[in-house]
Write a protein that holds these residues in place. Structure first.
Motif, short mmCIF file in Angstrom:
data_model
loop_
_atom_site.label_atom_id
_atom_site.label_comp_id
_atom_site.label_asym_id
_atom_site.label_seq_id
_atom_site.Cartn_x
_atom_site.Cartn_y
_atom_site.Cartn_z
N CYS A 226 0.85 -1.36 0.07
CA CYS A 226 -0.05 -0.13 0.09
C CYS A 226 0.80 1.21 0.13
O CYS A 226 1.97 1.25 0.54
CB CYS A 226 -0.82 0.02 1.19
N GLY A 227 0.40 2.28 -0.50
CA GLY A 227 0.99 3.54 -0.44
C GLY A 227 2.02 3.70 -1.64
O GLY A 227 1.80 2.99 -2.77
N ASP A 228 2.82 4.82 -1.37
CA ASP A 228 3.54 5.29 -2.70
C ASP A 228 4.98 4.55 -2.40
O ASP A 228 5.65 4.73 -1.18
CB ASP A 228 4.06 6.58 -2.68
N LEU A 229 5.50 4.04 -3.38
CA LEU A 229 7.09 3.38 -3.43
C LEU A 229 7.90 4.35 -3.36
O LEU A 229 8.07 5.30 -4.63
CB LEU A 229 7.15 2.59 -4.57
N VAL A 230 8.48 4.83 -2.39
CA VAL A 230 9.48 5.87 -2.40
C VAL A 230 10.73 5.54 -3.27
O VAL A 230 11.37 6.25 -4.04
CB VAL A 230 9.94 6.25 -0.86
N GLU A 231 11.21 4.27 -2.72
CA GLU A 231 12.37 4.08 -3.33
C GLU A 231 12.71 2.35 -3.18
O GLU A 231 12.10 1.74 -2.52
CB GLU A 231 13.77 4.68 -2.76
N THR A 232 13.66 2.09 -4.18
CA THR A 232 14.11 0.84 -4.05
C THR A 232 15.64 0.56 -3.84
O THR A 232 16.45 1.25 -4.67
CB THR A 232 13.66 0.03 -5.28
N VAL A 233 15.96 0.09 -2.95
CA VAL A 233 17.51 0.01 -2.60
C VAL A 233 17.98 -1.51 -2.39
O VAL A 233 17.25 -2.32 -1.86
CB VAL A 233 17.80 0.62 -1.21
N TYR A 234 19.23 -1.66 -3.20
CA TYR A 234 19.86 -2.94 -3.01
C TYR A 234 20.38 -3.14 -1.58
O TYR A 234 20.69 -2.11 -0.87
CB TYR A 234 20.85 -3.00 -3.89
N THR A 235 20.62 -4.33 -1.24
CA THR A 235 21.25 -4.55 0.15
C THR A 235 22.72 -4.44 -0.12
O THR A 235 23.11 -4.82 -1.64
CB THR A 235 20.68 -5.98 0.66
N HIS A 236 23.48 -4.59 0.69
CA HIS A 236 24.80 -4.51 0.41
C HIS A 236 25.45 -5.83 -0.46
O HIS A 236 26.38 -5.48 -1.37
CB HIS A 236 25.88 -4.47 1.75
N TYR A 245 7.99 1.69 1.29
CA TYR A 245 6.62 2.37 0.71
C TYR A 245 6.24 3.21 1.99
O TYR A 245 6.53 3.16 3.01
CB TYR A 245 5.56 1.43 0.56
N VAL A 246 5.54 4.56 1.57
CA VAL A 246 5.21 5.36 2.52
C VAL A 246 3.52 5.72 2.35
O VAL A 246 3.02 5.79 0.97
CB VAL A 246 5.88 6.77 2.55
N LEU A 247 2.80 5.42 3.20
CA LEU A 247 1.29 5.88 3.05
C LEU A 247 0.73 6.85 3.94
O LEU A 247 0.61 6.76 5.02
CB LEU A 247 0.51 4.42 3.33
N PRO A 248 0.84 8.30 3.46
CA PRO A 248 0.51 9.18 4.35
C PRO A 248 -1.00 9.40 4.72
O PRO A 248 -0.98 10.33 5.61
CB PRO A 248 1.14 10.47 3.54
#
Lengths: 1218, 303
Positions: A226-236, A245-248
């Motif tokens: 749910c909400g907006d996908l803000v970013e996708t980050v790789y693990t190390h 995701y952020v759902l304001p």
């Protein structure tokens, strides 16, 4: 510890209890506290597909609305909780879930009344709306003082899930390759608020907060939430990535969902903020199926004059879905089986309807949530209503009216059968005293105790009532109200957390009604009172007479308001009379004692004047009036034509009037009603009217489909006088066959969908025709076989799979019972010639499906039904093994359901349960749900009928299933309850042995006595004996057969291998007093051995039941199918002499035995004691009490372990909170 | 026994061997003549009688000898590109076979020679007529007329057939239907014979065999995706949708197996669902979080 916080958010409580000041009072006295969660972080950092496990943590930001907040209650099920910290301080916690096992000491109580009240109590005990929860966290004392300053608390909980059975569903296909290549995926599911199954939260629709969601998944997977996908980050290590995701927008935890899988991604071309996800290889289908979505968006935004509330929307299509459509905040999860290619006709409208439903629920259901369970009807009603508006716009008014009629009929039928459906239940202050729905076998106090069917009908009624409100206040006002709700909510959603603002996003019955009266200025109180606050529907009977002298129509409308599910209606009713001079509406007032209504007619009867007759819609038509009564100007009469009352109307008018109505009334509902009525008038005139409708291509196709079946029925009734070729044959030939060679059907084009649907239906209806020998006429059968033979789809751009499936259905319809030669074994040689032809078609089609599977395997489904019908009619030997192989996991779900349906049908037909080997069935919640509901619909036996199946083992299994076996899925548990109700009714099953009969008679006391079953268990020796003998002597003995069966089943599993003489239990009947004597053979020492063996028996049972949860076991037993397994346990032929003695041996023998061990009872000593002896000797004797005891101990241990390993504490009583 | 009636007359006096074929009769007659020759030669040499087997052997030998002479003579003549042997061919043959040709005239005119009657007239065996279809071509001017004739035209040009093609609609449909049915039946029978089956009857498991139901690990794929056959039909019937299909085949899985290195590529790729017409203009405008590149982890934290 509930003794705190009087003024916690009273605003909320007031709204809930607005109807009942009493309730409010109770609330203020009954002190509870609900701190507000303002923000929650959910972080799942490991999802293991191999082990089907999930590890993560949540962090709730809690705003204490009271001083001295020292306990926090949260919802959590299934989760293993490792640690809890409050503001970085370790906090102790208790985990207690009373719904895991509803009835403790369940060995004695086997009646549904008891179960239902216990279940309701259990659900109430953890109801988040009342501030309860399974997880109780003690706030560290260091933080108590902070309460004064009202600082926020941060509750941090680490948890894991291992092989979850509810909440999250893992689909891991068993093929080679990495998880992504295999198409493995996982998604959240559940019925109503079920989020607690996969992370700890306040699982309530009324508890809103903002969200931050993080999911770390394999780099080849996508996590959609749910909400907006803000970013996708790789693990190390670059092997995984984290989706942030952020759902304001404040959202209830129950509206949070997740799905993870190697999805293919499709961005909606018209709206880039909409993204679709499907499983690998299905992208072309996704593209086509979604090509329509933007129009639905536009439609809703336009009528609601409100933008879609979330900044993005995601659709995910998953396999093994729980329901076809489920909506969550800013995303919807669909069944992958809704996807289709451009070649498929039939699925297209269905998929679009599902999309429209999902989107409607985004506005009302997700964005706007509900204040309490009692307000659910508003949300379901509004979303259903605007979905209806969409239907009207897209599929036309005919389809819309047809749908409304269908929904109304369905709901009315259910209410008349089961008793009323109550939209807005209000519960008085008393606990269980005033149950608003005493007619139901479940409580409607919580969504989780509702039967699924009831909930369906509830939704149905909700949108019908919304339509009634629209009728009253006009659609314009209606939409204004919706707009108002939405704009208030969106204003509130943009606010920062303040104590009362967010509650604007919750709708309650009260606020909804207030908006209506503000906007429209109309009082809809009576309407609400009649349909919302009160259950049941209205049942009208109408008849009329025409008074020629006064030129008046004397209409009589009677009501039935005494039978179940009916209520009395007082108020206006619309009657439409079609006369020669036109159509006239009259509004009559239904009052207490007036049955008769005089309606003046406008036109004199006239016969020979040639004049066109004006219809309701202004059209003027020529009619052949020769059929009508010369003295009467009445053509037809309709009662409540607009369906503005939730009612069933049975109206009597002459056959020619129905025929006129069918031919000339333009409303599809009227046409369908007349088709139904004409079934009772098998005359050439009816035939002609129906044929005319069939030929009229301007007529709505569903009406024409209905006419087909009606015509078949009429033809059968007119069999002796029927002239000409079989009904519909020449019509079909004219419409669909080649001009040059009328016996050959045209090659398929399916360009006109109306004729496509007609072409599909006609053969099915024709196959229902019967000749004088009650056989399907040879002509018709050959005709259908020719249709199959000459079917040619090579030049068609649409698939013909549904058409071919219906042709198989037609073959099925043509089957009639075989001429039975008594007890003859069905062989190939004595196969009837026609049946041989049919069978050949079926086998060929079914075999071809393996090579060229059709869409959704429709043809396989039809073939399986056909084979079952062949078996049922005695043409081929009845044998469930074929169906069982198709019911296995790994077949398409439609096929499995069809196969299971056949197995269920077989179970009923043979009065023998099948030795089901469907054990490999994988627990897909949907399939289990289907099995249970099919068993409920087509039960192998009912409480009224005798059946060898009705035995104690079955009762045990089913009881276990609903008591503890289905704690992971509300819907399933309610299905099990339903089935139990169908099979045994509300009271104790008659097949159970006597001992508790005395207790059963005290039904009412049971509720008062908290645990009446403890008594016999604590004093197991003599008391129980007396109880049983007393009840026997009072003459309430169950039928001896019950006893026999019980013994049979008890002895069965153990004794079948070697029935021992030592087991012979004899009984002497002296003046209805039973004395029980146990004859012990020389080698038999009952005392010591019996417990061991009973333990083995219980082991066996537990194995069956528990296998799904056993880690490492791959092929999993299906709990529901254990029911089908039961006759496995029955001995094939145990000596009747041994078994036919009506006895109550067990309690008595137990009584004797347990005296030896009763010294130890109360602690666990005897348990170990018996363990020591276990391997010494094997004896066949059943020791019932001991089973229960030991099994429970075992369960208890395991639960204690799994529930809260960290806390080391486990409390199991639902009443622990005092 | 193509025409026994014709041949019957020639045989009756030979002892009613009407059962043998004309060719056989012809050979028998020749052989009998040879026997007579052998017998007269024997008489000439002074034998009064001879065993049947001996005569038979001698007959065989003489037959072989004559045959060999004929064969060789033919070979010699063909060697010199002729088709009819001449005297010289025969002479060369005899010499080749070690016979002193000069003695032949003397031997032929010996006094005690016996004159035997000519073999009875039998019809030469009928060479079965080759199928003649159409007119044989005559030689072109540059080919001498004694060269062999052209073979029948159908053997090297074409075979004209004169049957009407079936164009009756009903028959065509009938035929298509039964053909399809036959193929389907044969195919399913074959599959049923070669694989596992399930049966509806207990007494006769071969009647109405059903191909055993086999669970698949991903059942929805075969149930939802159109079969190749259907796709083919679609392509044939609707070429516009064909474009769509092929278009989509290239796109799936863009975002699927994005190993770390390939992200930038991915972000450049348009999503699968862009309608072709819109594609060009809006390609760069699509801003969807799921299409954005995956960020690298912050290195600082690691240290």
């Amino acid at each position: 510890w509930d003794l705190l916080g009087l003024e916690i958010d009273m605003n909320r409580k007031k709204d809930k209890g607005f109807e009942t000041p009493l309730f409010l009072n109770v609330l203020t006295c009954y002190v509870m506290f609900i701190p507000h969660t303002t923000h929650q972080v959910v972080c799942i950092n490991n999802i293991n597909f191999q082990r089907k496990s999930v590890i993560g943590f949540v962090e709730l930001t809690i705003f204490p609305t009271v001083v001295n907040l020292n306990r926090i209650k949260l919802n959590s099920k299934q989760c293993r909780i490792y640690r809890v910290r409050v503001n970085d301080l370790e906090a102790p916690f208790i985990y207690n879930d009373p719904t895991l096992e509803v009835c403790h000491h369940e060995s004695k109580q086997r009646n549904l009344n008891y179960f239902s009240s216990a279940y309701t109590a259990a659900v109430s005990a953890v109801d988040p709306d009342a501030g309860h929860g399974e997880l109780v966290i003690k706030v560290p004392s260091e933080l108590w003082k902070q309460g004064d300053e009202m600082n926020v608390l941060k509750v941090y909980i680490e948890f894991s899930l291992d092989q979850p059975k509810g909440g999250l569903h893992f689909v891991v296909p068993d093929v080679e390759g990495s998880m992504a290549e295999r198409g493995a995926h996982v998604f959240s599911f559940g019925y109503q608020n079920s989020t607690r199954f996969w992370f700890p939260c306040v699982d309530s629709y009324s508890e809103l907060c903002t969200w931050k969601l993080e999911f770390t998944v394999d780099a080849s997977m996508v996590a959609v939430s749910c909400g907006d996908l803000v970013e996708t980050v790789y693990t190390h290590d670059m092997r995984k990535k984290t989706f942030h995701y952020v759902l304001p927008i404040p959202t209830a935890a129950s509206n949070i969902s997740l799905s993870v899988g190697p999805f293919e991604i499709l961005v909606e071309p018209y709206m880039h903020e909409v993204t679709h996800f499907c499983l690998p290889q299905l992208l072309p289908l996704l593209k086509h199926s979604m090509s329509y979505l933007h129009e639905i968006f536009e439609f809703y935004e336009e009528i609601l004059t409100c933008r879609y509330p979330y900044s993005c929307f995601k659709t995910v299509f998953v396999d093994e879905a729980y329901v076809q459509v489920s909506s969550y905040a800013s995303m919807s999860i669909f069944s992958t089986n809704l996807l289709h290619s451009a070649m498929i006709i039939d699925q297209t409208p269905l998929t679009r309807q599902c999309l429209a439903q999902a989107l409607a629920q985004q506005f009302f259901g997700c964005f706007i949530s509900r204040m309490s369970w009692a307000d659910e009807w508003v949300l379901k009603g509004i979303s259903g209503y605007i979905y209806g508006l969409y239907l009207k716009k897209t599929f036309g008014v005919n389809q819309y009216r047809h749908w409304i009629k269908e929904e109304l009929d369905k709901m009315v039928e259910y209410e008349l059968k089961m008793g009323g459906v109550l939209l807005h239940p209000t519960f008085g202050g008393g606990k269980d005293k005033d149950n608003p729905t005493p007619h139901l076998h479940f409580s409607i106090k919580h969504p989780h105790t509702l039967s699924w069917k009831y909930y369906k009908m509830f939704q149905c009624k909700a949108h019908l009532v919304m339509r009634l409100i629209e009728n009253r206040i006009s659609m314009e006002f209606m939409l204004q109200v919706f707009n108002k709700l939405l704009s208030l909510a969106s204003t509130a959603s943009s606010q920062k957390y303040q104590s009362h603002m967010w509650s604007q996003m919750l709708v309650s019955t009260h606020s909804f009604l207030k908006s209506i009266s503000n906007v429209s200025g109309k009082d809809i109180g009576p309407l609400i009172k009649q349909w919302v606050d009160q259950s049941a529907v209205v049942k009208f009977f109408g008849s009329f007479a025409f008074n020629r002298k006064r030129n008046v129509l004397e209409l009589e409308i009677r009501q039935d308001y005494t039978s179940s599910g009916t209520q009395k209606y007082v108020g206006p009713i619309k009657v439409t009379v079609q006369e020669l001079d036109g159509s006239f509406n009259h509004t009559l007032q239904i009052e207490e004692n007036s049955l008769k209504h005089d309606i003046p007619c406008h036109s004199k009867s006239r016969r020979n004047k040639k004049k066109k007759i004006p219809l309701m819609n202004g059209e003027e038509v020529d009619m052949d009036l020769s059929a009508m009564d010369a003295d009467s100007p009445l053509l037809w009469i309709r009662i409540d034509p607009d369906m503005s009352i939730l009612r069933k109307v049975e109206f009597e008018q002459a056959d020619f009037m129905w025929q006129y109505q069918l031919r000339y009334e333009r409303d599809v509902v009227a046409q369908e009603e007349s088709i139904l009525a004409l079934e009772k008038f098998p005359t050439p005139a009816s035939r002609l009217a129906l044929t005319d409708i069939l030929e009229q291509d301007q007529c709505f196709y569903k009406v024409r489909q209905g006419a087909c079946f009606c015509l078949a029925k009429i033809a059968n009734s007119m069999m002796s006088t029927w002239t000409g070729p079989p009904a519909m044959k020449s019509l079909f030939t004219r419409m669909f066959c080649c001009k040059s060679c009328p016996n050959i059907v045209k090659t398929n084009t399916f360009i006109s969908f109306q004729s496509y649907f007609l072409q599909k239906t006609m053969p099915v209806a024709m196959a229902q025709l019967r000749d004088i020998q009650n056989l399907c006429p040879k002509d018709v059968l050959n005709f259908i076989l020719d249709l199959i033979k000459y079917n040619d789809n090579r030049k068609n751009k649409f698939s013909d799979n549904y058409y071919r499936a219906e042709l198989i259905d037609a073959l099925t319809n043509s089957l009639t019972p075989a001429i039975s030669i008594s007890n003859e074994v069905r062989t190939v040689d004595n196969l009837n010639g026609d049946v041989r032809l049919i069978l050949e078609e079926i086998t060929r089609s079914l075999n071809m499906e393996k090579l060229l599977p059709s869409y959704r395997n429709t043809i396989t489904v039809s073939c399986l039904r056909a084979i079952r019908m062949l078996q049922k009619n005695g043409h081929i030997p009845s044998d469930p093994s074929l169906f069982k192989s198709y019911a296995e996991y790994g077949h398409f779900v439609d096929v499995r359901v069809a196969a299971l349906e056949a197995v269920v049908d077989y179970t009923r037909g043979m009065h023998r349960t099948s030795p089901s080997e469907v054990s490999r069935t994988h627990p897909i919640p949907y399939v289990v749900h289907k099995i249970l509901s099919m068993l409920g619909k087509n039960p192998p036996f009912t409480k009224a009928a005798e059946s060898p199946l009705c035995n104690e083992a079955l009762v045990d299994q089913l009881w276990k299933l609903m008591n503890s076996g289905t704690s992971h899925d509300w819907r399933l548990r309610c299905d099990a309850v339903n089935l139990y109700y169908t099979l045994f009714g509300l009271t104790r099953p008659s097949c159970l042995p006597l001992p508790e009969l005395g207790l059963v008679l005290n039904l009412k006391e049971k509720k008062a006595v908290l645990n009446p079953t403890i008594k016999p268990e604590q004093g197991p020796d003599t008391t129980e004996m007396t109880v049983s003998s007393v009840s026997m002597s009072s003459g309430v003995a169950p039928p001896p057969q019950g006893l026999k069966r019980k013994l049979d089943s008890v002895v069965g599993p153990l004794g079948s291998s070697s029935p021992e003489p030592g087991q012979v239990l004899q009984e002497e009947d002296t003046s209805k007093k039973f004395k029980i004597r146990v004859r012990i053979s020389s080698e038999d020492e009952i005392d010591m051995e019996s417990p061991h063996d009973s333990q083995a028996f219980i082991h066996h049972h537990l194995n069956i039941l528990e296998r799904p949860s056993t880690p490492g076991q791959h092929p999993v037993k299906h709990p529901a199918l254990i029911i089908l397994l039961s006759d496995n346990l029955e001995p094939p032929a145990v000596d009747q002499a041994v078994l036919s003695l009506p006895v109550t041996p067990l309690p008595s023998s137990f009584g004797k035995e347990s005296t030896s061990s009763s010294k130890h009872s109360g602690d666990h000593h005897h348990h170990h004691h018996h363990h020591e002896h276990k391997k010494k000797k094997k004896k066949k004797h059943k020791h019932k009490h001991k089973h229960k005891h030991e099994s429970k101990d075992k369960e208890r241990d395991s639960h204690a372990f799994s529930n809260s390993p960290a806390s080391g504490r486990s409390a199991r009583s639902p009443s622990m909170s005092d | 026994m193509a025409d026994p009636a014709v041949m019957a007359g020639g045989f009756t006096f030979r002892g009613g061997k009407a059962t043998s074929s004309p060719a056989e009769n012809y050979q028998l007659a020749r052989r009998r003549t040879l026997q007579v020759v052998v017998s007269s030669l024997l008489t000439e040499c002074g034998f009064e009688s001879a065993e049947k087997a001996a005569v038979e052997s001698l007959t065989e030998m003489i037959q072989r000898y004559i045959s060999e002479v004929g064969r060789c003579a033919k070979a010699y003549c063909e060697h010199t590109a002729r088709i009819t042997p001449t005297l010289s061919d025969t002479v060369v043959t005899l010499i080749e076979m070690g016979f002193n040709v000069n003695t032949l005239p003397v031997y032929a005119k010996r006094s005690q020679r016996m004159v035997i009657t000519a073999p009875p007239v039998t019809n030469a065996p009928v060479i079965p007529k080759a199928l003649i279809a159409g007119q044989k071509r005559t030689h072109p001017s540059h080919i001498p007329s004694h060269f062999p004739e052209f073979p029948d035209p159908h053997t090297y040009i074409k075979t004209p057939t004169f049957r009407e093609p079936v164009s009756d609609y009903q028959v065509v449909r009938e035929k298509a239907a039964s053909q399809r049915r036959d193929v389907e039946r044969a195919l399913t029978r074959f599959m049923a014979k070669t694989g596992e089956t399930q049966s509806l009857f207990k007494d006769d498991i071969t009647a109405f065999p059903l191909i055993a139901a086999r669970p698949s690990s991903i059942p929805y794929l075969s149930a939802l995706l159109p079969s190749e056959l259907e796709l083919q039909t679609l392509e044939e019937t609707d070429s516009s949708e064909q474009d769509d299909q092929t278009d989509s085949e290239n796109t799936p899985g863009n975002n699927l197996n994005d190993d770390p290195g390939a992200d930038k590529e991915n972000s450049m790729l348009p999503p699968g669902g862009v309608v072709p017409s819109v594609k060009a203009s809006e390609e760069n405008m699509i801003d969807n979080p799921y299409l954005r590149p995956v960020k690298k982890p912050k290195v600082r934290r690691k240290k």
